[in-house]
Design a protein around this motif. Structure first.
Motif, short mmCIF file in Angstrom:
data_model
loop_
_atom_site.label_atom_id
_atom_site.label_comp_id
_atom_site.label_asym_id
_atom_site.label_seq_id
_atom_site.Cartn_x
_atom_site.Cartn_y
_atom_site.Cartn_z
N THR A 1 20.01 -4.93 -11.85
CA THR A 1 20.34 -3.99 -10.78
C THR A 1 20.85 -4.75 -9.57
OG1 THR A 1 18.61 -2.47 -11.53
CG2 THR A 1 19.46 -2.16 -9.30
N SER B 1 22.02 1.42 -10.31
CA SER B 1 20.73 2.05 -10.58
C SER B 1 20.32 1.80 -12.02
CB SER B 1 20.83 3.56 -10.34
OG SER B 1 19.70 4.24 -10.86
N PRO B 2 19.05 1.45 -12.27
CA PRO B 2 18.60 1.23 -13.65
C PRO B 2 18.67 2.50 -14.50
CG PRO B 2 16.75 1.17 -12.10
CD PRO B 2 17.99 1.18 -11.28
N GLN B 3 18.75 3.67 -13.86
CA GLN B 3 18.85 4.92 -14.62
C GLN B 3 20.17 5.02 -15.40
OE1 GLN B 3 17.42 4.94 -11.41
NE2 GLN B 3 15.45 5.11 -12.47
N ARG B 4 21.15 4.17 -15.06
CA ARG B 4 22.44 4.21 -15.76
C ARG B 4 22.44 3.39 -17.06
NH1 ARG B 4 27.35 5.24 -12.72
NH2 ARG B 4 26.85 6.34 -10.79
N GLU B 5 21.39 2.63 -17.29
CA GLU B 5 21.39 1.72 -18.45
C GLU B 5 21.51 2.47 -19.78
OE1 GLU B 5 18.70 -1.74 -20.65
OE2 GLU B 5 18.25 -1.17 -18.56
#
Length: 345
Positions: free
Chosen positions: A62, A36-40
């Motif tokens: 992703t 998920s890009p939210q983990r970047e």
């Protein structure tokens, strides 16, 4: 110094984060995958807290092991791939295929994409679980040994790692003839956390420090520091002699859970006051397992079994020198306290 582009799969994971750190420190340009890009933001913050600002040398894409999307982009232009990502649940899955299918299919998905993109070498993170289960030996396990996936009582995790690694070798021997494969088979990975995400090994130390394990089953584990496993991945990635080889990663002789607990008490002092060194008899673990899911995870064919493994091959062939097991365990506890996950004293 730019030394090549390397893909690390599953960048938010415990080992993957340390692999990224080691690669950046060595001057590589790194690309990593996240589900998920939210983990970047969390990944970049963790790397910065470890003293390395990845800046423009870290690209994030992703991609998920359970789907094809994103993998062609992930491997494009990469010379090497460290396939570190793998499904692992702290709790036993309801069905073994919940681990086996994504492990096997995800590994093949990465290998196919790497082969199509002209990647030179993939270093696959397998596990000692693919070597030392289901077939008891009186000698230390070595790289020529394999776990028997049909052994009675074999848990889903070692079965998944065995079948995934077998599939990788079969792919390279068949379709992926131009692709070099190296496999790392680490024992239990401990050491300093970069962030709040925890592996099963770290959760064991956390439970001990919190006093949640009032007594310990007679199980034995190998111990190795995550920084040393990352170092072994880099050596396996670049050494020409490593192609087509497996390497066990262990810091030394296996330890009982009691010995692990005692090492924490010896190295951490008052911070480990809640760590119990009391040992449960095997018969009691098996009795409790009738009523407790947690006890059932301990009451496996491994209960009470002495075992060991050797990392002589990695030491001799790649010049690998890991830290002592006690140092890896202490670093685990210290980072749990430093991050506020476990209260200090």
């Amino acid at each position: 110094m730019k030394t090549g582009s390397v893909l690390v799969t599953g960048g938010s994971g415990f080992l993957a984060g340390h692999c990224i750190l080691a690669l950046l420190a060595a001057g590589h340009r790194v690309r990593t995958t996240l589900r998920s890009p939210q983990r970047e933001a969390g990944l970049r913050a963790a790397l910065a807290s470890a003293g390395i600002d990845p800046g423009a040398r870290l690209d994030i894409v992703t991609a998920d092991l359970t789907a094809d999307a994103g993998w062609a982009e992930a491997v494009a232009g990469c010379r090497h791939v460290l396939h570190v990502a793998s499904p692992l649940s702290a709790a036993a899955p309801k069905h073994e295929d919940e681990l086996i299918r994504p492990a096997r299919e995800g590994t093949l998905r990465v290998l196919r994409a790497a082969h199509a993109a002209g990647v030179e070498r993939v270093v696959l993170t397998s596990s000692f679980a693919a070597i030392g289960y289901g077939k008891p030996l009186s000698r230390p396990y070595a790289e020529s040994d394999w776990t028997d996936p049909s052994a009675p009582g074999l848990a889903a995790y070692p079965k998944s790692k065995t079948l995934a690694e077998r599939a990788a070798w079969e792919f390279v021997d068949g379709e992926g003839t131009s692709l070099e494969l190296v496999v790392i088979n680490p024992v239990g990975i401990f050491g300093p956390l970069l962030g709040p995400d925890m592996s099963a090994s770290i959760l064991l130390v956390k439970s001990m420090l919190e006093g949640r394990l009032a007594a310990l089953p007679r199980l034995m584990f190998g111990v190795v520091d995550v920084r040393d496993v990352a170092d072994l991945h880099l050596r396996a990635m670049t050494d020409p002699a490593a192609a087509g080889e497996r390497f066990i990663a262990t810091a030394g002789d296996f330890l009982t859970m009691q010995e692990i607990a005692q090492a924490l008490r010896d190295r951490l002092g008052p911070a480990a006051d809640k760590v119990s060194t009391r040992v449960l008899p095997d018969w009691l673990v098996r009795l409790v397992a009738r009523f407790s899911a947690a006890a059932r995870q301990a009451a496996t064919p491994e209960l009470g079994r002495r075992k060991n493994a050797s990392s002589a091959k990695a030491r001799a062939m790649l010049g690998w020198e890991p830290r002592p097991a006690a140092e890896a365990l202490a670093a685990t506890g210290e980072s749990l306290i430093r991050l506020g996950i476990v209260p200090g004293r």
